[in-house]
Design an enzyme around this catalytic site. Sequence first.
Site, PDB file in Angstrom:
ATOM      1  N   LYS A 221      22.582  20.074 -34.595  1.00  0.00           N
ATOM      2  CA  LYS A 221      21.672  19.662 -33.514  1.00  0.00           C
ATOM      3  C   LYS A 221      22.394  19.624 -32.175  1.00  0.00           C
ATOM      4  O   LYS A 221      23.458  18.995 -32.052  1.00  0.00           O
ATOM      5  CB  LYS A 221      21.045  18.305 -33.837  1.00  0.00           C
ATOM      6  CG  LYS A 221      20.038  18.417 -34.964  1.00  0.00           C
ATOM      7  CD  LYS A 221      19.252  17.148 -35.163  1.00  0.00           C
ATOM      8  CE  LYS A 221      18.227  17.359 -36.266  1.00  0.00           C
ATOM      9  NZ  LYS A 221      17.588  16.108 -36.669  1.00  0.00           N
TER      10      LYS A 221
ATOM     11  N   LYS B  98      27.072  21.287 -24.725  1.00  0.00           N
ATOM     12  CA  LYS B  98      27.073  19.840 -24.949  1.00  0.00           C
ATOM     13  C   LYS B  98      28.131  19.538 -26.005  1.00  0.00           C
ATOM     14  O   LYS B  98      28.262  20.344 -26.929  1.00  0.00           O
ATOM     15  CB  LYS B  98      25.697  19.357 -25.441  1.00  0.00           C
ATOM     16  CG  LYS B  98      24.551  19.623 -24.463  1.00  0.00           C
ATOM     17  CD  LYS B  98      23.206  19.329 -25.128  1.00  0.00           C
ATOM     18  CE  LYS B  98      22.050  19.757 -24.246  1.00  0.00           C
ATOM     19  NZ  LYS B  98      20.732  19.613 -24.892  1.00  0.00           N
TER      20      LYS B  98
ATOM     21  N   ASP C 241      15.664  17.472 -23.314  1.00  0.00           N
ATOM     22  CA  ASP C 241      16.159  18.452 -24.277  1.00  0.00           C
ATOM     23  C   ASP C 241      14.912  19.106 -24.910  1.00  0.00           C
ATOM     24  O   ASP C 241      13.802  18.570 -24.787  1.00  0.00           O
ATOM     25  CB  ASP C 241      17.009  17.735 -25.334  1.00  0.00           C
ATOM     26  CG  ASP C 241      17.444  18.653 -26.447  1.00  0.00           C
ATOM     27  OD1 ASP C 241      17.936  19.757 -26.152  1.00  0.00           O
ATOM     28  OD2 ASP C 241      17.280  18.277 -27.633  1.00  0.00           O
ATOM     29  N   LEU C 242      15.083  20.255 -25.544  1.00  0.00           N
ATOM     30  CA  LEU C 242      13.914  20.941 -26.132  1.00  0.00           C
ATOM     31  C   LEU C 242      13.789  20.675 -27.640  1.00  0.00           C
ATOM     32  O   LEU C 242      12.888  19.983 -28.104  1.00  0.00           O
ATOM     33  CB  LEU C 242      14.016  22.451 -25.884  1.00  0.00           C
ATOM     34  CG  LEU C 242      12.913  23.284 -26.528  1.00  0.00           C
ATOM     35  CD1 LEU C 242      11.578  23.076 -25.827  1.00  0.00           C
ATOM     36  CD2 LEU C 242      13.282  24.766 -26.522  1.00  0.00           C
TER      37      LEU C 242
ATOM     38  N   THR D 100      11.759  22.166 -33.755  1.00  0.00           N
ATOM     39  CA  THR D 100      12.255  23.485 -34.156  1.00  0.00           C
ATOM     40  C   THR D 100      13.472  23.392 -35.072  1.00  0.00           C
ATOM     41  O   THR D 100      13.895  24.414 -35.610  1.00  0.00           O
ATOM     42  CB  THR D 100      12.637  24.296 -32.901  1.00  0.00           C
ATOM     43  OG1 THR D 100      13.141  23.380 -31.952  1.00  0.00           O
ATOM     44  CG2 THR D 100      11.461  25.041 -32.335  1.00  0.00           C
TER      45      THR D 100
ATOM     46  N   ALA E 292      20.410  23.695 -25.046  1.00  0.00           N
ATOM     47  CA  ALA E 292      21.450  24.652 -25.443  1.00  0.00           C
ATOM     48  C   ALA E 292      20.852  25.981 -25.894  1.00  0.00           C
ATOM     49  O   ALA E 292      21.556  26.983 -26.030  1.00  0.00           O
ATOM     50  CB  ALA E 292      22.265  24.060 -26.591  1.00  0.00           C
TER      51      ALA E 292
END
Length: 222
Positions: A45, A145, A9-10, A17, A115
Amino acid sequence: MKNVGFIFDLDGVIVDTAKYHYLAWKKLANALGFEFTVEQNELFKGVSRKRCLEILLDIGQVKASQTQFDTWMVEKNVDYLAYIENMDASEILPDVPRVLDYLKNNNVPIALGSASKNARPILKKVGLLPYFDSIVDGNQVTKAKPDPEVFLIAARNLNVEPDHCVVFEDAVAGIEAANRAKMTSIGIGDEHVLHEAKYNFKDFTEMSTEFIASLVQKNFAK
Ligand code: BG6
Ligand code: MG
């Protein structure tokens, strides 16, 4: 088929972020006349931009026409883009490069499963784009998600069976998506919040290279 793949995931896993998403949503909430807390931001999130705005408007009990809704989505993103404009490698979360380097050096395919529609420019800004064999982000998925779609596309792109994939996630919805995809889920963050994950770590500094090696071995040997 290759026998093992790793999916990251980022937001909240590779870069922090969440604070910028929070500031941008808070600005919108305040402009609409209500407060938006850090605790409420937890609900955002891993959740798509559209769904976030729906939740925000519920919190503020604000009704919106379609036009207003679309305008606010754009406004929030413009503010978010301003916050991330000057991001650089210093915003990569601790020890992420160690894990990425280990995987790269051992020829393990790596994908992003996020996402966010801003994933690619963020990876570019922080200099991590070259590590990724596939980037699956909010521009390619139709189901957010906890639907496993994002991770299943990533596995397909890596040419790895889903049950040979390992996923790093900081969101409850993301852990559920990984579990539904039959992947090995690893929670990054609060283990009480992410209790559905197969393994939990506060952050990557707590994850030894031996543990990563064992994940590679285990999934390879399945
Ligand atoms: C996720 C974040 O990675 O991306 C969410 O955890 C965010 O908070 C979502 O809403 C969508 O991001 P973006 O950049 O497309 O607005
Ligand atoms: Mg996240």
